[in-house]
Design a protein around this motif. Structure first.
Motif, short mmCIF file in Angstrom:
data_model
loop_
_atom_site.label_atom_id
_atom_site.label_comp_id
_atom_site.label_asym_id
_atom_site.label_seq_id
_atom_site.Cartn_x
_atom_site.Cartn_y
_atom_site.Cartn_z
N LEU A 300 0.78 -1.38 0.10
CA LEU A 300 0.13 -0.10 0.08
C LEU A 300 0.90 1.08 -0.03
N ASP A 301 1.96 1.34 0.67
CA ASP A 301 2.70 2.62 0.92
C ASP A 301 3.68 2.73 -0.40
N MET A 304 2.58 5.78 -1.93
CA MET A 304 2.36 6.81 -1.28
C MET A 304 2.85 8.13 -1.67
N ARG A 308 -0.97 10.18 1.04
CA ARG A 308 -2.04 9.44 0.75
C ARG A 308 -1.32 8.45 -0.56
N PRO A 309 -1.93 7.34 -0.40
CA PRO A 309 -1.63 6.08 -1.55
C PRO A 309 -2.33 6.48 -2.67
N ARG A 311 -2.63 4.41 -5.11
CA ARG A 311 -3.59 3.13 -5.50
C ARG A 311 -3.97 2.42 -4.26
N ASN A 312 -5.31 2.97 -3.81
CA ASN A 312 -5.63 2.77 -2.25
C ASN A 312 -6.50 1.67 -2.56
N ASP A 313 -6.58 0.67 -3.39
CA ASP A 313 -7.46 -0.23 -3.39
C ASP A 313 -6.62 -1.72 -4.10
N ARG A 317 -3.87 -1.96 -7.49
CA ARG A 317 -2.83 -2.29 -7.45
C ARG A 317 -2.18 -3.55 -8.23
N GLN B 214 -5.73 -3.24 4.90
CA GLN B 214 -6.43 -3.80 3.48
C GLN B 214 -6.33 -5.34 3.62
#
Lengths: 366, 267
Positions: A300-301, A304, A308-309, A311-313, A317, B214
């Motif tokens: 996730l990071d 970043m 804020r990331p 690609r947040n889902d 990704r 997540q």
């Protein structure tokens, strides 16, 4: 280069002995932790003689073959990447003294490795990483030093796994250059091809016979049989454009719901090259170490930016990974980032198979 | 020279193992004592200073009405409140009571249950007060704990790498116990920090560091049931242990326990 030679099975230990005598550390497949992994060996006895692997999406099992061949298996969880591009590299240190900061670059330790048992897809993987680390104006000098110090002894695949698709990626199963020496295992020994002066040096003053026409034919037959046994396919025709035309396909969501974003596929991939550079300090910030570790676009990071990331889902990704690997890699490096080794399929804990996903993603949207 | 930051360590329902992780930071402890005033740390000193504190490390979950009051006071006394460990972050192993009959437990365990004043649930600190940072782990990783204290000291964003345990395995060359041996393993959905201790010793991860950000526990459990033929009798206890009440683990554990499985037509 020299004509192909024949290395009788009983003389195979001599090859290892010569490598050791010439100062190489021999890294080769060996059975450990329920798999065939790459580790340092001292003798042919450490090779996975009599072992093979059975691979399915999300599944790997060792099996005994009942024969005494040393290379009757496909690629496993490790890749040569871990030796050429180690997962953790110390880059530099900064130490605060009375007169201020002292900076020092950490000189990497370079070993003379002899990689024994490199498959055609893995040679292709090395070439892909060469382009990334060496050929685009920015040279990773540590990678370059490791690569130059290494000797590559390839082995032509005899027993591909159910997850192999090198034939689709045109990377195998036959090794076509990029090696110092190449072996094809026959029952009575090995056909030995010399690909470089460094490879020839290993064999200097060794009285080996030329491989007979029959044995050369048998060697080619090993590769033809291997190619015929590969069932998995990936249609690479216009794949870049076909994938990039489907960025909003609903199937990204579907695969995003299955994907764990655990990073396994990228860690086992022989071409994935992403890393993260971070500084680690002690509590009073007097000693700082700069480290580089393998990272992954599934982390996730990783995306970043400004807190804020991007690609947040998981869907985003997965899409980033697949489209980079198979499509935008062409834009960046002029080739595909996939060599068809199948590791990402086998070592995905939920068996996601990119060849299946690509078929779905390239279907017309409902 | 600015004043030293004042550090306090508070304990709620817990085993003390996470506080011990701080005491175990032997190499850094003296340096820490130079940087901060350890004002309130019952496991280290009987001199218990009063607030306000710059940093409060909170271990343990809320299991009594008294503690539900006390955490409010701790929050009011602390500029930065960091929870340490599975109990404080997700309710801990004692949150298993949330699935049981609290009254019955009291009757069975204690000869005089009327002496016991406890709540029917064990809840994380964040269910009661705002928390600035949650450090996961059972127990927490000493290096990560010292690292986040350094973050506070040097006014950096408090952060811990939010990788899965899988990445730790892969960086060390540990072969996947799930793929190569069929061992049910929560590594893909579990926060890193343990050094992949269990997989390194041929065991599956049981998620003692809690869910990674997540975490897709649903997909993993679907796979383990449908493809690896693992039974809920194995998987529910795997999800319901030290972090049973962490939302990602709880949802999948409850779904398995109730016999609900999505996507029976998994390709």
């Amino acid at each position: 280069m020299k004509e192909p030679l024949f290395l009788p099975r009983e003389e195979f230990p001599t090859l290892i002995a010569r490598l050791l005598d010439q100062g190489y550390r021999v890294i080769a497949p060996t059975v450990d932790q329920g798999a065939i992994v790459y580790a340092e060996i001292q003798s042919v006895d450490s090779l996975p003689r009599g072992w093979t692997d059975e691979q399915q999406p999300g599944r790997y099992r060792l099996k005994e073959t009942g024969n005494s061949r040393c290379f009757d298996f496909a690629v496993g969880p490790h890749s040569w990447k871990q030796f050429l591009f180690p997962p953790l590299q110390r880059i530099s240190t900064a130490i605060k003294g009375e007169t201020g900061w002292t900076f020092a670059v950490h000189e990497p330790e370079i070993h003379r490795y002899a990689f024994l048992g490199v498959r055609a897809c893995e040679l292709a993987g090395m070439r892909v990483q060469d382009r990334v680390f060496l050929e685009r104006g920015y040279v990773d000098t540590a990678y370059e030093a490791r690569r130059q110090a290494s000797l590559v002894i390839a082995v032509n695949c005899a027993v591909p796994s159910a997850n192999c698709f090198c034939t689709s990626m045109q990377t195998g199963p036959r090794c076509e250059g990029g090696y110092d020496l190449a072996l094809t295992e026959l029952d009575e020994g090995f056909v030995l091809e010399v690909g470089s002066a460094a490879g020839a040096d290993v064999l200097a003053d060794w009285d080996l016979q030329q491989a007979s026409a029959e044995r050369m034919a048998a060697s080619r037959e090993v590769s033809l049989n291997a190619a015929r046994s590969i069932q998995k396919t990936l249609d690479t025709q216009d794949l870049r454009d076909r994938l990039m035309a489907q960025l909003e396909h609903p199937h990204w969501q579907e695969v995003g719901e299955r994907c764990l974003s655990c990073t396994n596929c990228t860690m086992v991939c022989p071409t994935c090259f992403c890393s993260h550079v971070t500084e680690v300090s002690d509590l009073d910030q007097q000693n700082v170490e700069r480290e580089r570790r393998w990272d992954s676009c599934f982390h996730l990071d990783f995306s970043m930016l400004h807190g804020r990331p991007v690609r947040n889902d998981i869907r985003s990704r997965y899409r980033q990974w697949l489209t980079h690997k198979l499509a935008t890699w062409h834009d960046q490096f002029g080739e595909s980032g996939c060599v068809g080794c199948g590791r990402c399929i086998t070592w995905c804990p939920v068996g996601i198979d990119l060849t299946v996903e690509v078929k779905e993603l390239c279907r017309d949207q409902p | 020279m600015s004043q030293k930051l004042r550090l306090a360590v508070f304990k709620f329902a817990s085993c003390d193992g996470c506080q011990l992780s701080l005491l175990n930071a032997e190499d850094e402890l003296l340096a820490l004592a130079e940087q901060v005033e350890i004002a309130h740390f019952a496991e280290a000193s009987s001199l218990l200073g009063a607030g306000p504190f710059d940093i409060a490390l909170v271990e343990g979950s809320i299991t009594t009405a008294h503690d539900a009051e006390r955490i409010q006071q701790v929050r009011q006394s602390a500029k930065t409140l960091i929870t340490i460990g599975a109990c404080a972050t997700s309710g801990g192993i004692q949150a298993l009571r949330n699935w049981g009959d609290h009254e019955e437990f009291l009757r069975i365990v204690y000869p005089r249950p009327e002496y016991i004043e406890s709540l029917a649930t064990s809840t994380p600190i964040s269910a009661h007060v705002p928390v600035d940072f949650e450090l996961q782990g059972c127990p927490v990783n000493t290096g990560q704990l010292v690292g986040i204290l350094a973050d506070v000291l040097h006014q950096r964003q408090i952060r811990v790498p939010n990788h899965s345990v899988c990445r730790t395995c892969k960086l060390q060359g540990v072969v996947c116990v799930a793929v190569a041996r069929g061992v049910p393993c929560l590594g893909p959905i579990t926060q890193a920090g343990c050094g992949a201790l269990c997989p390194r010793f041929d065991r599956g991860c049981y998620g003692c560091f809690g869910p990674v950000v997540q975490a897709n526990a649903e997909s993993l459990t679907d796979w383990l049931v449908q493809r690896e033929h693992q039974s809920p009798a194995v998987l529910v206890p795997l999800l319901r242990n030290f972090n049973a009440q962490a939302p990602a683990f709880q949802a999948s554990g409850d779904r398995l326990a109730a016999g609900e499985m999505n996507r029976g037509d998994m390709p």
